[in-house]
Motif scaffolding. Structure first.
Motif, PDB file in Angstrom:
ATOM      1  N   SER A  14       0.797  -1.226   0.000  1.00 24.16           N
ATOM      2  CA  SER A  14       0.000   0.000   0.000  1.00 24.16           C
ATOM      3  C   SER A  14       0.830   1.277   0.000  1.00 24.16           C
ATOM      4  N   GLY A  73       2.753   2.015   2.745  1.00 24.02           N
ATOM      5  CA  GLY A  73       3.033   2.321   4.146  1.00 24.02           C
ATOM      6  C   GLY A  73       4.511   2.228   4.488  1.00 24.02           C
ATOM      7  N   TYR A  86       7.144   5.185   5.589  1.00 24.00           N
ATOM      8  CA  TYR A  86       8.001   5.012   6.773  1.00 24.00           C
ATOM      9  C   TYR A  86       9.455   5.346   6.441  1.00 24.00           C
ATOM     10  N   PHE A 112      -3.592   0.220   4.249  1.00 25.53           N
ATOM     11  CA  PHE A 112      -2.662   1.319   4.513  1.00 25.53           C
ATOM     12  C   PHE A 112      -2.356   1.330   6.004  1.00 25.53           C
ATOM     13  N   ASP A 113      -1.085   1.206   6.345  1.00 22.61           N
ATOM     14  CA  ASP A 113      -0.684   1.079   7.741  1.00 22.61           C
ATOM     15  C   ASP A 113       0.488   2.002   8.029  1.00 22.61           C
ATOM     16  N   GLU A 114       0.852   2.117   9.308  1.00 26.61           N
ATOM     17  CA  GLU A 114       2.088   2.801   9.669  1.00 26.61           C
ATOM     18  C   GLU A 114       3.099   1.758  10.118  1.00 26.61           C
ATOM     19  N   CYS A 115       4.254   1.765   9.497  1.00 25.98           N
ATOM     20  CA  CYS A 115       5.340   0.855   9.860  1.00 25.98           C
ATOM     21  C   CYS A 115       6.263   1.571  10.837  1.00 25.98           C
ATOM     22  N   THR A 117      -3.019   2.267  13.015  1.00 26.27           N
ATOM     23  CA  THR A 117      -3.115   1.285  11.929  1.00 26.27           C
ATOM     24  C   THR A 117      -4.463   0.582  11.960  1.00 26.27           C
ATOM     25  N   TRP A 131      -7.105   3.029  10.726  1.00 29.66           N
ATOM     26  CA  TRP A 131      -6.972   3.149   9.270  1.00 29.66           C
ATOM     27  C   TRP A 131      -7.526   1.901   8.573  1.00 29.66           C
TER      28      TRP A 131
END
Length: 376
Positions: free
Chosen positions: A93, A95, A99, A145-148, A165, A168
């Motif tokens: 995605s 993400g 990051y 869609f995430d935060e790493c 995350t 989202w």
């Protein structure tokens, strides 16, 4: 997407299964060559089809959005048609790429503001528009869609990031429900487990992701600098929670040893730039250990690149010839090395599958780990 689990190794948690999408079957365990910008670096699509033969490759939403652009991909009829690839495609995605742009992005509840690494222009990703982008790109499997989070990561930040995350993810799901497919085949959505290297957070995130009841699940935020043992520990915690009857994808992993150890923990899918990137720098993975083909010791070694003859280049060319190509800075050297490394990774997961089905995976895995840990 259909998922059929065929066998689990009696002495480990390794699994042999089949994933089926509208673009064909994927036998697991599987390694997905990374085709970030609609190209697996260093090889033609024909070489992928005829020599390496992956069931699935990976593209990246962030890079494809910037170049060639979503407009071009839509006009082409989607990524499959644009790049001339008839097999399966999975898209990350973006993400992880966001990051990696830590100096050029700002994260808030709504999404992420970031600057292009190409020209410095400003852009904004949200869970909703990233789902729209992946609809347009048209991959068979698309990611949340995430935060790493980085490593090391403060517990408080890891916890806040994990909950972000999850929020989202809820927005991704809500948007997908009202966003139809843009091409004449179905897409499958995978959410992503986060939680850094904290066991309680990983457990909490895995439980949340499992509750979504998606067709498959991914594990993110590993292979970002943590020791291998911490990676394995987190993968084990998560695999014990994620559903048995759905594929598990460990994102961005890794070395051949990492892959075998994580297969033993119950992971089904992998991707990493390591085989192609290392190949371009003269580092070869072989059945007997790792080779730096640039070293002088190979100058007059006329033996095959890999004695097992995993791909045609292994027996067609000698170590001495390949070293010569690197010394002369010939592009062919990087191409041969890339075909070999990708071929080796695909051979490794296919052999693992055979061993799982035969019931002797663990003994074979332990033997291979010792061999591949050698620097030749």
């Amino acid at each position: 997407m259909k998922f059929e689990l065929h066998h689990t190794d009696p002495k480990s948690k390794a699994r042999a299964a089949t994933i089926e999408t509208d673009h064909g079957k994927v036998e697991t365990p599987i390694f997905m060559p990374v085709g970030t910008v609609a190209s697996v670096k260093g090889v033609h699509q024909r070489e992928l089809r005829e020599d390496i033969k992956p069931d699935i490759i990976l593209g990246n939403t962030y890079h494809l959005y910037l170049r060639p652009s979503i407009d071009i991909l839509e006009k082409a009829g989607g990524l499959h048609k644009f790049m001339g690839w008839q097999g399966n495609i999975l898209t990350d995605s973006g993400g992880y790429q966001v990051y990696s742009l830590s100096d050029n992005r700002k994260i808030n509840e709504e999404g992420v503001n970031f600057k292009s690494h190409i020209d410095g222009s400003s852009h904004f990703f949200t869970p909703e528009n990233v789902m729209e982008l992946q609809r347009s790109i048209g991959a068979d499997i698309i990611m949340a869609f995430d935060e790493c989070t980085p490593y090391p990561c403060d517990y408080g930040y890891a916890k806040r990031s994990m909950h972000l995350t999850h929020r989202w993810l809820d927005r991704c799901l809500a948007h997908l429900e009202k966003t139809p497919f843009k091409h004449n085949y179905a897409q499958t959505f995978f959410p992503i487990v986060q939680g850094s290297t904290y066991k309680d957070l990983r457990k909490q995130s895995a439980e949340y992701i499992a509750s979504v009841d998606a067709a498959g699940n991914a594990i993110g935020g590993l292979s970002v600098g943590e020791p291998a043992e911490e990676m394995y520990g987190m993968a084990e915690v998560v695999c014990d929670i994620l559903p048995v009857d759905k594929p598990r994808y460990l994102m961005g992993v890794g070395t051949p040893i990492n892959i075998l150890e994580n297969i033993a923990l119950g992971i089904d899918m992998f991707d990493c730039v390591m085989p192609t990137r290392n190949a371009r720098n003269g580092m070869l993975f072989t059945s007997e250990g790792t080779i730096n083909i640039k070293n002088k010791k190979w100058e007059a070694d006329f033996s095959s690149i890999d004695a097992m003859g995993i791909t045609w280049v292994d027996t067609e060319y000698s170590k001495a010839y390949l070293r010569h190509l690197f010394a002369a800075n010939e592009y062919l050297g990087r191409q041969i090395a890339t075909i070999h490394n990708l071929g080796f990774y695909l051979w490794l997961v296919r052999e693992a599958r055979k061993r799982i089905l035969a019931g002797d995976f663990l003994d074979w895995k332990n033997k291979m780990v010792k061999q591949m840990d050698k620097r030749l």
